[in-house]
Scaffold this motif. Sequence first.
Motif, PDB file in Angstrom:
ATOM      1  N   VAL A 113     -34.334  37.054  47.658  1.00  0.00           N
ATOM      2  CA  VAL A 113     -35.456  37.860  48.154  1.00  0.00           C
ATOM      3  C   VAL A 113     -36.764  37.112  47.893  1.00  0.00           C
ATOM      4  CG1 VAL A 113     -36.656  40.058  47.982  1.00  0.00           C
ATOM      5  CG2 VAL A 113     -34.164  39.976  47.688  1.00  0.00           C
ATOM      6  N   ASP A 114     -37.481  36.805  48.962  1.00  0.00           N
ATOM      7  CA  ASP A 114     -38.820  36.215  48.854  1.00  0.00           C
ATOM      8  C   ASP A 114     -39.776  37.352  48.510  1.00  0.00           C
ATOM      9  OD1 ASP A 114     -41.349  35.179  49.198  1.00  0.00           O
ATOM     10  OD2 ASP A 114     -40.806  33.948  50.925  1.00  0.00           O
ATOM     11  N   MET A 115     -40.161  37.455  47.239  1.00  0.00           N
ATOM     12  CA  MET A 115     -40.943  38.607  46.783  1.00  0.00           C
ATOM     13  C   MET A 115     -42.343  38.633  47.398  1.00  0.00           C
ATOM     14  SD  MET A 115     -38.909  40.364  45.044  1.00  0.00           S
ATOM     15  CE  MET A 115     -40.052  41.546  44.357  1.00  0.00           C
ATOM     16  N   ILE A 172     -48.885  34.961  41.963  1.00  0.00           N
ATOM     17  CA  ILE A 172     -47.638  34.241  42.265  1.00  0.00           C
ATOM     18  C   ILE A 172     -46.458  35.197  42.081  1.00  0.00           C
ATOM     19  CG2 ILE A 172     -46.138  32.341  41.560  1.00  0.00           C
ATOM     20  CD1 ILE A 172     -48.641  30.884  40.601  1.00  0.00           C
ATOM     21  N   LEU A 173     -45.533  35.179  43.048  1.00  0.00           N
ATOM     22  CA  LEU A 173     -44.383  36.078  43.009  1.00  0.00           C
ATOM     23  C   LEU A 173     -43.100  35.270  43.219  1.00  0.00           C
ATOM     24  CD1 LEU A 173     -45.881  38.937  45.186  1.00  0.00           C
ATOM     25  CD2 LEU A 173     -45.539  38.981  42.717  1.00  0.00           C
ATOM     26  N   PRO A 174     -42.355  34.959  42.126  1.00  0.00           N
ATOM     27  CA  PRO A 174     -41.124  34.167  42.259  1.00  0.00           C
ATOM     28  C   PRO A 174     -40.042  34.923  43.030  1.00  0.00           C
ATOM     29  CG  PRO A 174     -41.859  34.308  39.972  1.00  0.00           C
ATOM     30  CD  PRO A 174     -42.650  35.306  40.736  1.00  0.00           C
ATOM     31  N   THR A 216     -34.794  34.641  33.487  1.00  0.00           N
ATOM     32  CA  THR A 216     -35.480  35.932  33.624  1.00  0.00           C
ATOM     33  C   THR A 216     -36.843  35.767  34.290  1.00  0.00           C
ATOM     34  OG1 THR A 216     -34.418  36.604  31.550  1.00  0.00           O
ATOM     35  CG2 THR A 216     -36.147  38.031  32.392  1.00  0.00           C
ATOM     36  N   VAL A 217     -37.172  36.743  35.171  1.00  0.00           N
ATOM     37  CA  VAL A 217     -38.476  36.784  35.850  1.00  0.00           C
ATOM     38  C   VAL A 217     -39.136  38.114  35.521  1.00  0.00           C
ATOM     39  CG1 VAL A 217     -39.643  36.774  38.075  1.00  0.00           C
ATOM     40  CG2 VAL A 217     -37.684  35.297  37.715  1.00  0.00           C
ATOM     41  N   GLU A 218     -40.449  38.081  35.310  1.00  0.00           N
ATOM     42  CA  GLU A 218     -41.200  39.306  35.017  1.00  0.00           C
ATOM     43  C   GLU A 218     -42.239  39.541  36.107  1.00  0.00           C
ATOM     44  OE1 GLU A 218     -42.913  40.823  30.963  1.00  0.00           O
ATOM     45  OE2 GLU A 218     -44.483  39.632  31.947  1.00  0.00           O
ATOM     46  N   PHE A 219     -42.252  40.778  36.663  1.00  0.00           N
ATOM     47  CA  PHE A 219     -43.259  41.187  37.644  1.00  0.00           C
ATOM     48  C   PHE A 219     -44.157  42.246  37.001  1.00  0.00           C
ATOM     49  CE2 PHE A 219     -39.629  39.767  40.165  1.00  0.00           C
ATOM     50  CZ  PHE A 219     -40.250  38.869  41.028  1.00  0.00           C
ATOM     51  N   THR A 220     -45.461  42.175  37.305  1.00  0.00           N
ATOM     52  CA  THR A 220     -46.441  43.088  36.711  1.00  0.00           C
ATOM     53  C   THR A 220     -47.210  43.791  37.821  1.00  0.00           C
ATOM     54  OG1 THR A 220     -46.685  41.628  34.814  1.00  0.00           O
ATOM     55  CG2 THR A 220     -48.391  43.280  35.141  1.00  0.00           C
ATOM     56  N   VAL A 221     -47.359  45.132  37.687  1.00  0.00           N
ATOM     57  CA  VAL A 221     -48.194  45.939  38.598  1.00  0.00           C
ATOM     58  C   VAL A 221     -49.244  46.624  37.738  1.00  0.00           C
ATOM     59  CG1 VAL A 221     -48.248  47.806  40.263  1.00  0.00           C
ATOM     60  CG2 VAL A 221     -46.273  46.268  40.202  1.00  0.00           C
ATOM     61  N   GLU A 222     -50.522  46.202  37.883  1.00  0.00           N
ATOM     62  CA  GLU A 222     -51.617  46.737  37.074  1.00  0.00           C
ATOM     63  C   GLU A 222     -52.567  47.554  37.957  1.00  0.00           C
ATOM     64  OE1 GLU A 222     -53.264  43.637  34.260  1.00  0.00           O
ATOM     65  OE2 GLU A 222     -52.234  42.348  35.718  1.00  0.00           O
ATOM     66  N   ASP A 223     -53.200  48.580  37.361  1.00  0.00           N
ATOM     67  CA  ASP A 223     -54.237  49.333  38.090  1.00  0.00           C
ATOM     68  C   ASP A 223     -55.306  49.786  37.099  1.00  0.00           C
ATOM     69  OD1 ASP A 223     -53.781  52.096  37.027  1.00  0.00           O
ATOM     70  OD2 ASP A 223     -51.821  51.891  37.990  1.00  0.00           O
ATOM     71  N   ARG A 246     -53.304  45.026  40.948  1.00  0.00           N
ATOM     72  CA  ARG A 246     -52.925  43.611  41.018  1.00  0.00           C
ATOM     73  C   ARG A 246     -51.417  43.486  40.811  1.00  0.00           C
ATOM     74  NH1 ARG A 246     -52.231  38.958  37.859  1.00  0.00           N
ATOM     75  NH2 ARG A 246     -53.120  37.074  38.806  1.00  0.00           N
ATOM     76  N   ILE A 247     -50.784  42.678  41.691  1.00  0.00           N
ATOM     77  CA  ILE A 247     -49.347  42.409  41.592  1.00  0.00           C
ATOM     78  C   ILE A 247     -49.164  40.924  41.312  1.00  0.00           C
ATOM     79  CG2 ILE A 247     -47.089  42.696  42.682  1.00  0.00           C
ATOM     80  CD1 ILE A 247     -49.980  44.107  44.505  1.00  0.00           C
ATOM     81  N   SER A 248     -48.374  40.608  40.262  1.00  0.00           N
ATOM     82  CA  SER A 248     -48.146  39.198  39.918  1.00  0.00           C
ATOM     83  C   SER A 248     -46.757  39.049  39.310  1.00  0.00           C
ATOM     84  CB  SER A 248     -49.206  38.700  38.924  1.00  0.00           C
ATOM     85  OG  SER A 248     -49.140  39.440  37.712  1.00  0.00           O
ATOM     86  N   GLY A 249     -46.333  37.810  39.151  1.00  0.00           N
ATOM     87  CA  GLY A 249     -45.023  37.534  38.563  1.00  0.00           C
ATOM     88  C   GLY A 249     -45.021  36.199  37.847  1.00  0.00           C
ATOM     89  N   ARG A 250     -44.043  36.021  36.961  1.00  0.00           N
ATOM     90  CA  ARG A 250     -43.915  34.754  36.235  1.00  0.00           C
ATOM     91  C   ARG A 250     -42.504  34.653  35.657  1.00  0.00           C
ATOM     92  NH1 ARG A 250     -44.865  35.170  30.402  1.00  0.00           N
ATOM     93  NH2 ARG A 250     -45.023  37.362  29.818  1.00  0.00           N
ATOM     94  N   PRO A 251     -41.982  33.420  35.549  1.00  0.00           N
ATOM     95  CA  PRO A 251     -40.681  33.252  34.895  1.00  0.00           C
ATOM     96  C   PRO A 251     -40.838  33.323  33.376  1.00  0.00           C
ATOM     97  CG  PRO A 251     -41.497  31.146  35.681  1.00  0.00           C
ATOM     98  CD  PRO A 251     -42.478  32.166  36.145  1.00  0.00           C
ATOM     99  N   LEU A 252     -40.050  34.177  32.715  1.00  0.00           N
ATOM    100  CA  LEU A 252     -40.075  34.237  31.247  1.00  0.00           C
ATOM    101  C   LEU A 252     -39.256  33.090  30.651  1.00  0.00           C
ATOM    102  CD1 LEU A 252     -39.673  38.045  30.488  1.00  0.00           C
ATOM    103  CD2 LEU A 252     -41.747  36.671  30.448  1.00  0.00           C
TER     104      LEU A 252
END
Length: 652
Positions: free
Chosen positions: A500-502, A528-530, A573-580, A563-569
């Motif tokens: 899945v291309d996030m 960036i969204l892995p 493992t990959v971590e996605f963040t949704v902030e408001d 804001r939506i972002s992501g990073r490889p831990l």
Amino acid sequence: DQIINSIADPLFVKDREHRWVLLNDAACQFLGYPREQLLGKSDYDFFPKEEADIFWEKDEIVFKTGLENINEEELTDAEDKTHVIVTRKTLYTDPQGNSFIVGIIRDITDRRRAERELLKVRDQLEQGIQERTAELTQINRELKKEIRERVRIETFLAESEKKYRDLVETSRELIWSVDAAGRWTFLSQKATRQIYGREPEEMLGRSFTDFTSPQHLEQDWETFGKIKEGHPFVHYDTVHLRKDGRPVDLSFNAVVVYGEGGKVLGTRGTASDVTARRLAEERLRESEERIRTTIDHALDAVIVFDEEGEIVYWNPQAEKIFGWSAAEALGKKDTELIAPLRYGGVYRQTRLRFLKENRMGLLNRRLETELRHADGHELPVELSVTPLHLGGHWMFSAFVRDITERKLAAQAIQRKTLELARSNKELQDFAYVASHDLQEPLHKIIAFTERLRVNCENLNAKAVDSLERIRHAALRMRQLIADLLQYARVTTQARPVERVDMATLIREVLSMLELRIAETGAEIQIGILPAVLADRSQMFQLFQNLLGNALKFVKPGEKPWLRISGRPLDSATVEFTVEDHGLGFDPTFSEQIFKPFQRLHGRSEYEGTGMGLAICQKIVQRHNGDISVQSTPGKGTCFKVRLPRFQGNEEK
């Protein structure tokens, strides 16, 4: 507490200072201390320093890397018993950012002990066989040497008296003679020195009983009497004493000597020092006894049969497994006693191919098969057969392990799997019923309520309000059913994972929310969204719910910011963040909001059924990930979604 204490394996939680803050009942019982004594203490308060150092080091790895750590370790409990354990440690961070280690212990002491005992038995068996073979070889060499020497002596005696004398004096065997009273009349010099440590002159004229061990004195006199009575040849073993008092085992061959008129003049013969042979035989017997004792106490059945398949050894465990006693089994063919009829030909052919062509076939391999019990039923076993070359013949040693319990466990797992599949099918059937049969009455309630409101012009305000309440309740019920269906379909209608291309998926989600974004004037930042391997439709639903909430829960009059972002831990493992910057909420509700139908705001303030985040959590759990939230009232909320890069065997 009831859930944690219902866990059979020991479970514990440590804080960042390596102190226990939580232990279930199984952990307290396993460690051997009451919970109040353990809480607040560290490993160094209860275990030897070398063990505590290892536990501390493994804990630090988990704290520093955040990765799950599985180790095999040794632990000494309150009774000073050492256990071999496998510990699984996982990092947990609470909403305040405090780090804890959650650990589960599995005691594998008995399994390791059984493995060590099995290896010990195997080593002892191999060593005993090697020792016995070496001893037999040595004895055989000595016997051959003795036979060759005797033949040589007899040949020389036939050639001449002189040569006879020379040979007697130099022989390793004692050449001797005694008169009718039992007094020595001749002793070969060399053998006398070697056997008795004396010169022949010291013994001649004295009775042979002067040199006999007291324990064998009566036996020697009885034997001497039989010789004088006319027995043509007597062989016997006895024990004499050397000059230094040490015993020497001797093997005598004696014949009677007659004079004129048949008068018995005495006896003569040879004697051999068999002390070394006797010691070798004793060692061999002891070795055989050790091997037999070891095999008799083995946990596996041990069966030995010859080239024809005839059983020559049957240990006690074989009696327990097959129900035949050793007396009943010995002498029987393996094919007629324990082999099922359909396998009898296979067993015979395997032996014949090995004996004739040296082909191993099924030998020296561990096989799962069936063998026959005395009562006729077949039992599943793990079987290995090894050929052994002993005494010029081939023997076959079979080790048999009853795996009935293992098979029953596998069948139980299979039954549970089928039950789970049936349960999922029933859940899917319920979802179908809910989506059709339950929603149809709601459609009618909504339709008839609307028809009443339109066609009945004389209704008063209270009646109109009641109809409106009915319509709203029906609409809410329909939405609740829809959300429940969506919750259930996370597992019942899951699709195969794919790449899945996030970044593309998030753009599609924002396109779906385009109208709400335009209405609220929301500001959205995308980092960036892995890419991940996941169910694409469920990823869409997950982020649609999270982004929808970020747009919905804002302060009146303010524009949403998210804001939506992501990073490889790490590599897995990959971590996605949704902030408001929305309303936020009290962190004490961080666990509650993921439960079905849980709302922090009234329905009059914000629409929804309280199922959105429950669906999010179930989607993440279905993908073997986790979701967490951090929030501050009036400042905003941050959701973190951690997903594995691979699902199942996709990594391979």
